[in-house]
Scaffold this motif. Structure first.
Motif, PDB file in Angstrom:
ATOM      1  N   GLN A   1       0.841  -1.191   0.000  1.00  0.00           N
ATOM      2  CA  GLN A   1       0.000   0.000   0.000  1.00  0.00           C
ATOM      3  C   GLN A   1       0.875   1.240   0.000  1.00  0.00           C
ATOM      4  O   GLN A   1       1.945   1.250   0.623  1.00  0.00           O
ATOM      5  CB  GLN A   1      -0.894   0.018   1.246  1.00  0.00           C
ATOM      6  CG  GLN A   1      -1.862  -1.157   1.326  1.00  0.00           C
ATOM      7  CD  GLN A   1      -3.069  -1.013   0.396  1.00  0.00           C
ATOM      8  OE1 GLN A   1      -3.436   0.085  -0.005  1.00  0.00           O
ATOM      9  NE2 GLN A   1      -3.682  -2.140   0.056  1.00  0.00           N
ATOM     10  N   VAL A   2       0.416   2.261  -0.711  1.00  0.00           N
ATOM     11  CA  VAL A   2       1.165   3.519  -0.786  1.00  0.00           C
ATOM     12  C   VAL A   2       0.278   4.652  -0.294  1.00  0.00           C
ATOM     13  O   VAL A   2      -0.877   4.771  -0.707  1.00  0.00           O
ATOM     14  CB  VAL A   2       1.615   3.818  -2.235  1.00  0.00           C
ATOM     15  CG1 VAL A   2       2.300   5.185  -2.310  1.00  0.00           C
ATOM     16  CG2 VAL A   2       2.554   2.737  -2.742  1.00  0.00           C
ATOM     17  N   LEU A   3       0.824   5.436   0.600  1.00  0.00           N
ATOM     18  CA  LEU A   3       0.122   6.613   1.097  1.00  0.00           C
ATOM     19  C   LEU A   3       0.819   7.824   0.487  1.00  0.00           C
ATOM     20  O   LEU A   3       1.991   8.089   0.787  1.00  0.00           O
ATOM     21  CB  LEU A   3       0.251   6.627   2.628  1.00  0.00           C
ATOM     22  CG  LEU A   3      -0.766   7.394   3.456  1.00  0.00           C
ATOM     23  CD1 LEU A   3      -2.193   7.105   3.048  1.00  0.00           C
ATOM     24  CD2 LEU A   3      -0.555   7.074   4.933  1.00  0.00           C
ATOM     25  N   GLY A   4       0.117   8.498  -0.405  1.00  0.00           N
ATOM     26  CA  GLY A   4       0.760   9.624  -1.092  1.00  0.00           C
ATOM     27  C   GLY A   4      -0.242  10.698  -1.432  1.00  0.00           C
ATOM     28  O   GLY A   4      -1.438  10.551  -1.162  1.00  0.00           O
ATOM     29  N   PRO A   5       0.206  11.777  -2.070  1.00  0.00           N
ATOM     30  CA  PRO A   5      -0.689  12.873  -2.411  1.00  0.00           C
ATOM     31  C   PRO A   5      -1.733  12.462  -3.453  1.00  0.00           C
ATOM     32  O   PRO A   5      -2.797  13.042  -3.548  1.00  0.00           O
ATOM     33  CB  PRO A   5       0.245  13.937  -2.978  1.00  0.00           C
ATOM     34  CG  PRO A   5       1.481  13.211  -3.373  1.00  0.00           C
ATOM     35  CD  PRO A   5       1.592  12.002  -2.488  1.00  0.00           C
ATOM     36  N   LYS A   6      -1.413  11.424  -4.216  1.00  0.00           N
ATOM     37  CA  LYS A   6      -2.324  10.909  -5.247  1.00  0.00           C
ATOM     38  C   LYS A   6      -2.125   9.392  -5.248  1.00  0.00           C
ATOM     39  O   LYS A   6      -0.990   8.928  -5.084  1.00  0.00           O
ATOM     40  CB  LYS A   6      -1.889  11.509  -6.595  1.00  0.00           C
ATOM     41  CG  LYS A   6      -2.797  11.246  -7.750  1.00  0.00           C
ATOM     42  CD  LYS A   6      -2.355  12.070  -8.953  1.00  0.00           C
ATOM     43  CE  LYS A   6      -3.324  11.874 -10.091  1.00  0.00           C
ATOM     44  NZ  LYS A   6      -3.025  12.715 -11.234  1.00  0.00           N
ATOM     45  N   PRO A   7      -3.191   8.595  -5.443  1.00  0.00           N
ATOM     46  CA  PRO A   7      -2.997   7.139  -5.417  1.00  0.00           C
ATOM     47  C   PRO A   7      -1.922   6.693  -6.425  1.00  0.00           C
ATOM     48  O   PRO A   7      -1.797   7.273  -7.508  1.00  0.00           O
ATOM     49  CB  PRO A   7      -4.375   6.596  -5.795  1.00  0.00           C
ATOM     50  CG  PRO A   7      -5.333   7.682  -5.441  1.00  0.00           C
ATOM     51  CD  PRO A   7      -4.593   8.971  -5.657  1.00  0.00           C
ATOM     52  N   CYS A   8      -1.174   5.669  -6.028  1.00  0.00           N
ATOM     53  CA  CYS A   8       0.012   5.271  -6.797  1.00  0.00           C
ATOM     54  C   CYS A   8      -0.319   4.945  -8.259  1.00  0.00           C
ATOM     55  O   CYS A   8       0.351   5.423  -9.182  1.00  0.00           O
ATOM     56  CB  CYS A   8       0.670   4.078  -6.110  1.00  0.00           C
ATOM     57  SG  CYS A   8       2.215   3.589  -6.864  1.00  0.00           S
ATOM     58  N   LEU A   9      -1.376   4.143  -8.487  1.00  0.00           N
ATOM     59  CA  LEU A   9      -1.671   3.753  -9.873  1.00  0.00           C
ATOM     60  C   LEU A   9      -2.097   4.963 -10.706  1.00  0.00           C
ATOM     61  O   LEU A   9      -1.775   5.038 -11.900  1.00  0.00           O
ATOM     62  CB  LEU A   9      -2.743   2.654  -9.915  1.00  0.00           C
ATOM     63  CG  LEU A   9      -2.948   2.001 -11.284  1.00  0.00           C
ATOM     64  CD1 LEU A   9      -1.682   1.294 -11.769  1.00  0.00           C
ATOM     65  CD2 LEU A   9      -4.119   1.013 -11.257  1.00  0.00           C
ATOM     66  N   ALA A  10      -2.784   5.924 -10.079  1.00  0.00           N
ATOM     67  CA  ALA A  10      -3.184   7.143 -10.815  1.00  0.00           C
ATOM     68  C   ALA A  10      -1.939   7.946 -11.210  1.00  0.00           C
ATOM     69  O   ALA A  10      -1.867   8.503 -12.319  1.00  0.00           O
ATOM     70  CB  ALA A  10      -4.131   7.985  -9.968  1.00  0.00           C
ATOM     71  N   GLN A  11      -0.949   7.998 -10.324  1.00  0.00           N
ATOM     72  CA  GLN A  11       0.320   8.662 -10.680  1.00  0.00           C
ATOM     73  C   GLN A  11       0.936   7.965 -11.899  1.00  0.00           C
ATOM     74  O   GLN A  11       1.444   8.607 -12.819  1.00  0.00           O
ATOM     75  CB  GLN A  11       1.328   8.571  -9.525  1.00  0.00           C
ATOM     76  CG  GLN A  11       0.969   9.322  -8.264  1.00  0.00           C
ATOM     77  CD  GLN A  11       2.052   9.177  -7.201  1.00  0.00           C
ATOM     78  OE1 GLN A  11       3.252   9.158  -7.495  1.00  0.00           O
ATOM     79  NE2 GLN A  11       1.640   9.081  -5.954  1.00  0.00           N
TER      80      GLN A  11
END
Ligand code: G1P
Length: 289
Positions: free
Chosen positions: A136-146
């Motif tokens: 799981q990645v917690l980021g400013p935008k979901p990982c797959l969308a990036q």
């Protein structure tokens, strides 16, 4: 403009042995991160990236995953009668349009490459994403969308990547780097779980992939690699040169939720991001420490 990615494969057949005894009777993908299971986080990430069709590659004992996304008439009616409309909305939002969620069985644990190959008839002849739900990645935008933003620029195959300490290269697929350009890394080779001494870099594959359907030509050879398994990394390595191939350094913190420590840290981090939980969790953690 590269062909749109509409489909995603979720390999969820693993036994979850790193998380025993919790995973003896419950699939590891059903372990909750904040208030929802890992698989739901993964599906929501896919939806946020524009994915419309979902395929779970399952095995024995994984029916709770199917039930989680199914319509639960009794629950919905009870919530409706009790006027719990906020909770009703929560469970209704989970729903995936009929016909857009498929399950295929991986009858034997022959490796990640084999699991993806099991979804070949679902994918047919179009680009697709692969999401490993325990990462799981917690980021400013979901990982797959990036990654989709980057994919629009470069097309081909794209892997989410992050740096690992060199002594850990034998736990991951590792990139042989041709050139780095900001977050994009042109790849000239891939090696699955190399010894630190042999690793071409310390840039490792994380659990998100955008792949072209030609990967199935290579997966269908059933060649075994590291650990005697059919490795997705080996099949991808064979595509390099014939199609664009990039790593993508995503923005955000990555958690390995298939690991006990990673799971605890992820739960703390996710709770601290939630407006309804953050203050209480922060206060409680301060008291504990
Ligand atoms: C799999 C992949 C590996 C990747 C890793 C990410 O390994 O084979 O290339 O780096 O996921 O977690 P596994 O963790 O299934 O051994």
């Amino acid at each position: 403009m590269p062909q749109k990615v509409r489909k995603a494969v979720f390999p969820v057949a693993g036994l979850g042995t790193r998380f025993l005894p919790a995973t003896k009777a419950i699939p590891k993908e059903m372990l909750p991160l904040a208030d929802r299971p890992l698989i739901q986080h993964a599906v929501e990430e896919a939806k946020a990236a524009g994915i419309e069709m979902f395929c779970f590659v399952t095995s024995r004992g994984k029916s709770p995953l199917e039930d989680h996304f199914d319509y639960n008439y009794e629950l919905n009616e009870t919530l409706r009668k009790r006027g719990k409309n906020d909770l009703l909305k929560v469970v209704e939002d989970l729903q995936i349009e009929s016909g857009n969620l498929s399950y295929v069985r991986q009858p034997q644990p022959l490796g990640l490459g084999h699991a993806v190959w099991c979804a070949r008839e679902f994918i047919c002849d179009e680009p697709f994403a692969v999401i490993l739900p325990d990462e799981q990645v917690l980021g400013p935008k979901p990982c797959l969308a990036q990654m989709m933003d980057a994919y629009e620029q470069v097309g081909g195959n794209l892997l989410s990547v992050f740096e690992v300490p060199r002594e850990q290269t034998n736990k991951y697929g590792i990139l042989d780097i041709e050139k780095e350009d900001g977050r994009l890394v042109a790849v000239k080779g891939l090696v699955e779980k190399p010894d630190p001494a042999d690793a071409p870099s310390n840039l490792s594959i994380q659990g998100r992939y955008i792949l072209q359907p030609e990967i199935f030509d290579h997966l269908s050879r059933f060649e075994t690699g590291a650990g005697g398994e059919i490795q997705l990394t080996d099949a991808m390595a064979r595509l390099i040169g014939s199609q664009p191939f990039h790593g993508f350094k995503f923005e955000g913190r990555r958690f390995d939720c298939g690991d006990k420590l990673g799971f605890v840290l992820a739960n703390v981090a996710y709770a601290l991001e939630r407006p309804d939980m953050a203050d209480k969790v922060r206060t409680a953690l301060r008291d504990m420490i």
